[in-house]
Design an enzyme around this catalytic site. Structure first.
Site, PDB file in Angstrom:
ATOM      1  N   GLU A  81     -51.824  21.637  12.700  1.00 38.02           N
ATOM      2  CA  GLU A  81     -50.558  21.112  12.726  1.00 38.02           C
ATOM      3  C   GLU A  81     -49.947  21.845  13.854  1.00 38.02           C
ATOM      4  O   GLU A  81     -50.010  23.086  14.228  1.00 38.02           O
ATOM      5  CB  GLU A  81     -49.800  21.722  11.454  1.00 38.02           C
ATOM      6  CG  GLU A  81     -50.070  21.088  10.386  1.00 38.02           C
ATOM      7  CD  GLU A  81     -49.960  19.332  10.270  1.00 38.02           C
ATOM      8  OE1 GLU A  81     -49.016  19.102  11.147  1.00 38.02           O
ATOM      9  OE2 GLU A  81     -50.308  18.712   9.528  1.00 38.02           O
ATOM     10  N   ARG A  91     -39.492  14.306  -1.244  1.00 39.56           N
ATOM     11  CA  ARG A  91     -39.218  13.132  -1.769  1.00 39.56           C
ATOM     12  C   ARG A  91     -39.672  13.218  -3.422  1.00 39.56           C
ATOM     13  O   ARG A  91     -39.669  12.128  -3.988  1.00 39.56           O
ATOM     14  CB  ARG A  91     -40.265  12.127  -0.998  1.00 39.56           C
ATOM     15  CG  ARG A  91     -41.606  12.453  -1.330  1.00 39.56           C
ATOM     16  CD  ARG A  91     -42.693  11.342  -0.438  1.00 39.56           C
ATOM     17  NE  ARG A  91     -44.056  11.819  -0.479  1.00 39.56           N
ATOM     18  CZ  ARG A  91     -44.802  11.486  -1.770  1.00 39.56           C
ATOM     19  NH1 ARG A  91     -44.349  11.026  -2.730  1.00 39.56           N
ATOM     20  NH2 ARG A  91     -46.124  11.685  -1.372  1.00 39.56           N
ATOM     21  N   CYS A 144     -45.564  22.515   2.254  1.00 37.13           N
ATOM     22  CA  CYS A 144     -46.469  22.967   3.328  1.00 37.13           C
ATOM     23  C   CYS A 144     -45.675  23.302   4.855  1.00 37.13           C
ATOM     24  O   CYS A 144     -45.885  24.119   5.259  1.00 37.13           O
ATOM     25  CB  CYS A 144     -47.288  21.753   3.870  1.00 37.13           C
ATOM     26  SG  CYS A 144     -48.596  21.587   2.461  1.00 37.13           S
ATOM     27  N   HIS A 168     -53.852  21.337   7.521  1.00 34.79           N
ATOM     28  CA  HIS A 168     -53.842  20.571   6.465  1.00 34.79           C
ATOM     29  C   HIS A 168     -55.468  19.909   6.494  1.00 34.79           C
ATOM     30  O   HIS A 168     -55.880  19.600   7.345  1.00 34.79           O
ATOM     31  CB  HIS A 168     -53.048  19.087   6.817  1.00 34.79           C
ATOM     32  CG  HIS A 168     -51.625  19.370   6.106  1.00 34.79           C
ATOM     33  ND1 HIS A 168     -50.503  19.323   6.804  1.00 34.79           N
ATOM     34  CD2 HIS A 168     -51.294  19.457   4.570  1.00 34.79           C
ATOM     35  CE1 HIS A 168     -49.513  19.523   5.850  1.00 34.79           C
ATOM     36  NE2 HIS A 168     -49.826  19.497   4.807  1.00 34.79           N
TER      37      HIS A 168
END
Length: 216
Positions: A81, A91, A144, A168
């Site tokens: 990342e 969500r 995360c 990830h």
């Protein structure tokens, strides 16, 4: 002996395991080179308590390198990342039932932090070892990214932390059977990948300047 802090998460979203913790816990106590030892910590998949436990681990172990890992179901490779953003926009609820929407990770914090890991050098090292890897331009807006941003915010104020970032990783094969045709990676390959990540961090003073961007 300097310390490398690795973190992984509890299972979430109905999964029975989380590859981030499965790989991290198996590396606890290992020596990297002659001067660094891995210490592992398990974080809850919860917005509030994850940062509390991360901050406690940072204070306890005083690591020079910190790499937090998380599950990214559906991604086919090791994703380094690049950037953490100061927003929570869930969500679905976390494991504690919290579902923040359009709220900052750190009130008054900067809009974003960049990883201080040599992400492109790491990707190249993983490719040379035959392990799929890429630079990722988003860590999402769930727990995360929340942990990634919180880590980098802490690291900016802690002189002992030299390198920090977030990675990830894909599902394990036993998880993928419940998700038709979903990418996965065996645990042994994940362990090898993370060890190579750490070796690359220790030997790389300046990241490579090679293409690793995305068009969408």
């Amino acid at each position: 002996m300097k310390r490398i802090l690795l973190t992984g998460f509890d299972p979430f979203g109905g999964e029975q395991s989380n590859p981030s913790w499965e790989v991290v816990r198996r590396l606890d106590g290992l020596l990297i080179g002659d001067s660094h030892q891995i210490v592992s910590a398990r974080l809850p998949c919860e917005f509030v308590s994850s940062l509390h436990l991360l901050e406690a681990a940072l204070r306890q172990h005083q690591p020079s390198i910190v790499v937090c890992l998380g599950q990214a179901g559906g991604r086919p490779d090791i994703s380094l990342e690049r950037i953490a953003i100061n927003v929570d926009d869930a969500r679905m609820p976390d494991n504690a039932g919290a579902q923040p929407v359009d709220t900052p990770v750190i009130q008054g914090g900067p809009a974003a932090y960049f990883s201080s890991l040599p992400i492109k050098a790491i990707v190249q090292e993983l490719h040379l070892a035959g392990i799929p890897a890429s630079v990722s331009q988003t860590a999402g807006t769930f727990v995360c990214n929340h942990v990634f941003y919180g880590l980098m915010h802490c690291a900016s104020a802690m002189d002992n932390i030299q390198r920090a970032g977030f990675i990830h990783i894909p599902y394990l094969p036993e998880q993928a059977v419940a998700h038709a045709a979903t990418a996965c990676m065996p645990l042994d390959m994940l362990k090898t990948a993370i060890l190579k990540v750490l070796e690359s961090i220790l030997k790389t003073d300046k990241d490579l300047r090679i293409a690793g961007g995305a068009t969408h």
